[in-house]
Write a protein that holds these residues in place. Sequence first.
Motif, PDB file in Angstrom:
ATOM      1  N   VAL A  95       0.869  -1.180   0.000  1.00  0.00           N
ATOM      2  CA  VAL A  95       0.000   0.000   0.000  1.00  0.00           C
ATOM      3  C   VAL A  95       0.904   1.228   0.000  1.00  0.00           C
ATOM      4  CG1 VAL A  95      -1.834   1.289   1.142  1.00  0.00           C
ATOM      5  CG2 VAL A  95      -1.835  -1.206   1.270  1.00  0.00           C
ATOM      6  N   LEU A  96       0.738   2.056  -1.031  1.00  0.00           N
ATOM      7  CA  LEU A  96       1.519   3.271  -1.163  1.00  0.00           C
ATOM      8  C   LEU A  96       0.674   4.434  -0.637  1.00  0.00           C
ATOM      9  CD1 LEU A  96       3.971   4.852  -2.247  1.00  0.00           C
ATOM     10  CD2 LEU A  96       2.812   4.942  -4.469  1.00  0.00           C
ATOM     11  N   VAL A  97       1.125   5.046   0.460  1.00  0.00           N
ATOM     12  CA  VAL A  97       0.344   6.111   1.090  1.00  0.00           C
ATOM     13  C   VAL A  97       0.959   7.475   0.772  1.00  0.00           C
ATOM     14  CG1 VAL A  97      -0.583   7.016   3.258  1.00  0.00           C
ATOM     15  CG2 VAL A  97      -0.217   4.547   3.000  1.00  0.00           C
ATOM     16  N   GLY A  98       0.218   8.323   0.097  1.00  0.00           N
ATOM     17  CA  GLY A  98       0.652   9.706  -0.135  1.00  0.00           C
ATOM     18  C   GLY A  98       0.365  10.533   1.113  1.00  0.00           C
ATOM     19  N   ALA A  99       1.384  11.231   1.611  1.00  0.00           N
ATOM     20  CA  ALA A  99       1.211  12.050   2.817  1.00  0.00           C
ATOM     21  C   ALA A  99       2.233  13.170   2.775  1.00  0.00           C
ATOM     22  CB  ALA A  99       1.420  11.199   4.068  1.00  0.00           C
ATOM     23  N   TYR A 100       1.844  14.362   3.218  1.00  0.00           N
ATOM     24  CA  TYR A 100       2.779  15.482   3.201  1.00  0.00           C
ATOM     25  C   TYR A 100       4.003  15.177   4.066  1.00  0.00           C
ATOM     26  CZ  TYR A 100      -0.427  17.979   0.352  1.00  0.00           C
ATOM     27  OH  TYR A 100      -1.217  18.323  -0.702  1.00  0.00           O
ATOM     28  N   ALA A 101       5.169  15.619   3.563  1.00  0.00           N
ATOM     29  CA  ALA A 101       6.454  15.220   4.136  1.00  0.00           C
ATOM     30  C   ALA A 101       6.659  15.747   5.549  1.00  0.00           C
ATOM     31  CB  ALA A 101       7.595  15.685   3.233  1.00  0.00           C
ATOM     32  N   LEU A 102       6.038  16.871   5.872  1.00  0.00           N
ATOM     33  CA  LEU A 102       6.169  17.423   7.218  1.00  0.00           C
ATOM     34  C   LEU A 102       4.859  17.251   7.984  1.00  0.00           C
ATOM     35  CD1 LEU A 102       7.315  19.026   9.568  1.00  0.00           C
ATOM     36  CD2 LEU A 102       6.782  21.132   8.336  1.00  0.00           C
ATOM     37  N   GLY A 103       4.882  16.387   8.961  1.00  0.00           N
ATOM     38  CA  GLY A 103       3.725  16.263   9.851  1.00  0.00           C
ATOM     39  C   GLY A 103       2.856  15.065   9.533  1.00  0.00           C
ATOM     40  N   LYS A 104       2.210  15.082   8.364  1.00  0.00           N
ATOM     41  CA  LYS A 104       1.270  14.011   8.057  1.00  0.00           C
ATOM     42  C   LYS A 104       1.977  12.661   7.953  1.00  0.00           C
ATOM     43  CE  LYS A 104      -2.389  14.722   7.610  1.00  0.00           C
ATOM     44  NZ  LYS A 104      -3.059  15.163   6.374  1.00  0.00           N
ATOM     45  N   ALA A 105       3.122  12.632   7.265  1.00  0.00           N
ATOM     46  CA  ALA A 105       3.836  11.362   7.087  1.00  0.00           C
ATOM     47  C   ALA A 105       4.201  10.757   8.442  1.00  0.00           C
ATOM     48  CB  ALA A 105       5.097  11.587   6.250  1.00  0.00           C
ATOM     49  N   GLN A 106       4.772  11.576   9.315  1.00  0.00           N
ATOM     50  CA  GLN A 106       5.199  11.062  10.626  1.00  0.00           C
ATOM     51  C   GLN A 106       3.996  10.688  11.475  1.00  0.00           C
ATOM     52  OE1 GLN A 106       6.178  14.069   9.337  1.00  0.00           O
ATOM     53  NE2 GLN A 106       8.163  13.416   8.551  1.00  0.00           N
ATOM     54  N   ARG A 107       2.910  11.444  11.335  1.00  0.00           N
ATOM     55  CA  ARG A 107       1.713  11.119  12.115  1.00  0.00           C
ATOM     56  C   ARG A 107       1.123   9.784  11.674  1.00  0.00           C
ATOM     57  NH1 ARG A 107      -3.994  14.147  11.849  1.00  0.00           N
ATOM     58  NH2 ARG A 107      -5.123  12.904  13.395  1.00  0.00           N
ATOM     59  N   VAL A 108       1.047   9.559  10.358  1.00  0.00           N
ATOM     60  CA  VAL A 108       0.501   8.287   9.863  1.00  0.00           C
ATOM     61  C   VAL A 108       1.355   7.125  10.382  1.00  0.00           C
ATOM     62  CG1 VAL A 108       0.138   6.879   7.779  1.00  0.00           C
ATOM     63  CG2 VAL A 108      -0.673   9.244   7.842  1.00  0.00           C
ATOM     64  N   ILE A 109       2.683   7.304  10.338  1.00  0.00           N
ATOM     65  CA  ILE A 109       3.566   6.245  10.838  1.00  0.00           C
ATOM     66  C   ILE A 109       3.308   6.008  12.329  1.00  0.00           C
ATOM     67  CG2 ILE A 109       5.987   5.637  11.311  1.00  0.00           C
ATOM     68  CD1 ILE A 109       6.679   7.278   8.706  1.00  0.00           C
ATOM     69  N   ALA A 110       3.261   7.090  13.116  1.00  0.00           N
ATOM     70  CA  ALA A 110       3.064   6.946  14.567  1.00  0.00           C
ATOM     71  C   ALA A 110       1.687   6.359  14.888  1.00  0.00           C
ATOM     72  CB  ALA A 110       3.245   8.298  15.252  1.00  0.00           C
ATOM     73  N   GLU A 111       0.666   6.720  14.122  1.00  0.00           N
ATOM     74  CA  GLU A 111      -0.678   6.166  14.343  1.00  0.00           C
ATOM     75  C   GLU A 111      -0.698   4.672  14.006  1.00  0.00           C
ATOM     76  OE1 GLU A 111      -3.176   7.822  15.694  1.00  0.00           O
ATOM     77  OE2 GLU A 111      -3.111   9.939  15.072  1.00  0.00           O
ATOM     78  N   LEU A 112       0.054   4.279  12.955  1.00  0.00           N
ATOM     79  CA  LEU A 112       0.161   2.850  12.615  1.00  0.00           C
ATOM     80  C   LEU A 112       0.818   2.090  13.763  1.00  0.00           C
ATOM     81  CD1 LEU A 112       1.231   3.177   8.882  1.00  0.00           C
ATOM     82  CD2 LEU A 112      -0.683   1.750   9.679  1.00  0.00           C
ATOM     83  N   ARG A 113       1.878   2.665  14.337  1.00  0.00           N
ATOM     84  CA  ARG A 113       2.552   2.025  15.478  1.00  0.00           C
ATOM     85  C   ARG A 113       1.581   1.893  16.648  1.00  0.00           C
ATOM     86  NH1 ARG A 113       5.930  -0.054  12.089  1.00  0.00           N
ATOM     87  NH2 ARG A 113       7.775   1.178  11.547  1.00  0.00           N
ATOM     88  N   ALA A 114       0.792   2.945  16.867  1.00  0.00           N
ATOM     89  CA  ALA A 114      -0.155   2.917  17.987  1.00  0.00           C
ATOM     90  C   ALA A 114      -1.234   1.845  17.796  1.00  0.00           C
ATOM     91  CB  ALA A 114      -0.803   4.286  18.150  1.00  0.00           C
ATOM     92  N   ARG A 115      -1.495   1.457  16.528  1.00  0.00           N
ATOM     93  CA  ARG A 115      -2.466   0.392  16.252  1.00  0.00           C
ATOM     94  C   ARG A 115      -1.777  -0.968  16.199  1.00  0.00           C
ATOM     95  NH1 ARG A 115      -7.017   1.749  17.835  1.00  0.00           N
ATOM     96  NH2 ARG A 115      -8.171   0.333  16.462  1.00  0.00           N
ATOM     97  N   GLY A 116      -0.522  -1.025  16.633  1.00  0.00           N
ATOM     98  CA  GLY A 116       0.169  -2.309  16.742  1.00  0.00           C
ATOM     99  C   GLY A 116       0.914  -2.757  15.499  1.00  0.00           C
ATOM    100  N   HIS A 117       1.056  -1.890  14.499  1.00  0.00           N
ATOM    101  CA  HIS A 117       1.769  -2.273  13.279  1.00  0.00           C
ATOM    102  C   HIS A 117       3.270  -2.071  13.485  1.00  0.00           C
ATOM    103  CE1 HIS A 117       2.250  -3.025   9.004  1.00  0.00           C
ATOM    104  NE2 HIS A 117       3.011  -1.960   8.919  1.00  0.00           N
ATOM    105  N   ASP A 118       3.983  -3.194  13.734  1.00  0.00           N
ATOM    106  CA  ASP A 118       5.410  -3.103  14.071  1.00  0.00           C
ATOM    107  C   ASP A 118       6.334  -3.349  12.882  1.00  0.00           C
ATOM    108  OD1 ASP A 118       4.844  -2.657  16.740  1.00  0.00           O
ATOM    109  OD2 ASP A 118       4.721  -4.820  17.190  1.00  0.00           O
ATOM    110  N   ALA A 119       5.774  -3.765  11.747  1.00  0.00           N
ATOM    111  CA  ALA A 119       6.608  -4.118  10.586  1.00  0.00           C
ATOM    112  C   ALA A 119       7.362  -2.886  10.085  1.00  0.00           C
ATOM    113  CB  ALA A 119       5.707  -4.675   9.483  1.00  0.00           C
ATOM    114  N   PRO A 120       8.474  -3.119   9.357  1.00  0.00           N
ATOM    115  CA  PRO A 120       9.173  -1.959   8.781  1.00  0.00           C
ATOM    116  C   PRO A 120       8.258  -1.193   7.831  1.00  0.00           C
ATOM    117  CG  PRO A 120      10.275  -4.045   8.181  1.00  0.00           C
ATOM    118  CD  PRO A 120       9.131  -4.387   9.070  1.00  0.00           C
ATOM    119  N   ILE A 121       8.406   0.120   7.811  1.00  0.00           N
ATOM    120  CA  ILE A 121       7.662   0.954   6.863  1.00  0.00           C
ATOM    121  C   ILE A 121       8.701   1.577   5.926  1.00  0.00           C
ATOM    122  CG2 ILE A 121       6.248   3.044   6.619  1.00  0.00           C
ATOM    123  CD1 ILE A 121       4.971   2.316   9.345  1.00  0.00           C
TER     124      ILE A 121
END
Length: 332
Positions: A168-194
């Motif tokens: 899944v290729l996720v488009g997200a702005y480089a400042l803020g949104k990208a890091q938030r999506v990654i952190a939200e994925l971690r918070a939902r238990g997604h530990d795999a490399p991104i």
Amino acid sequence: MGRLGSWIEPFPEGIYVKPADAWVDPSQPKDKALVTHGHADHARGGHGAVWATPETLAIMRVRYGQQNANPVAYGESVRIGEVEVSFVPAGHVLGSAQIILDYQGERVVVSGDYKRRPDPTCAPFVVVPCDIFITEATFGLPVFHHPDTASEIDRLLHRLHAEPERCVLVGAYALGKAQRVIAELRARGHDAPIYYHGAMERLCNLYEELGVPLGELRPATGAKKEEMAGHIVICPPSALNDRWSRRLPDPITAMASGWMRIRQRARQRNVELPLVISDHSDWDELTRTIREVAPKEVWITHGREDALMHWCMLQQIKARELNLVGYEDEDD
Ligand SMILES: [Zn+2]
Ligand SMILES: [Zn+2]
């Protein structure tokens, strides 16, 4: 003193604070600039001197090189000219601040961009009662209601797990949104490399340096196609449909943005999986914030001003459009 806020003068290129001889988020180089946050429509290079939070200054350094920088941490204040200036969290991206301006018994709060829902990558918005609240209105229409973030992240994970031979290729702005999506994925238990596009690297590293853990990240450049199957790849929205994505294993195209609420916007970018995740307030958040801040006047900087003007009128709060230019957003 005359009219409320007569010492604050809006110009198309920014908000001028006369007794400080300084500008808030000017879109052109100025001698003294107070900057709410690092997005390009608010933070520009080339000012004589910049006052901002240490995190915003770090972001500006990555983007524009060394600045004549005056860090002001959350809760601290400095005197500029005859104005007492302080910074409090806006909940928008790392380091984002509302700027509080106190002068001769009047308090003006310039909120920059803000949101009210929790974000694992930045400090939450603080309500500061004031005389004049200067607000954005990016999603200033009652139709805009952002869904719960966790449920959008779960839709993304569900889709990823349903087709493990693809990515899944996720488009997200480089400042803020990208890091938030990654952190939200971690918070939902997604530990795999991104995996990430090269344009994300410096800002992701900076977030980690500033204490926002993002888990295991790998550059997509140089990774084998098969290796990325079953994984999430993050890129800037501009890379969603370009040649770059051909290196990926049959990508499912997603985008994380408040605008994904509008089908046509998703279609324009060929987005198969629109994720409504915004770093701005939706209509309910905007109106709730104005109620809580309880200002005498609301000044609206950018976005869809009309509906919010009308709402303020019904609440018997004086409202005014500022018509600033150059704020159409890098971020959403
Ligand atoms: Zn912004
Ligand atoms: Zn903005």
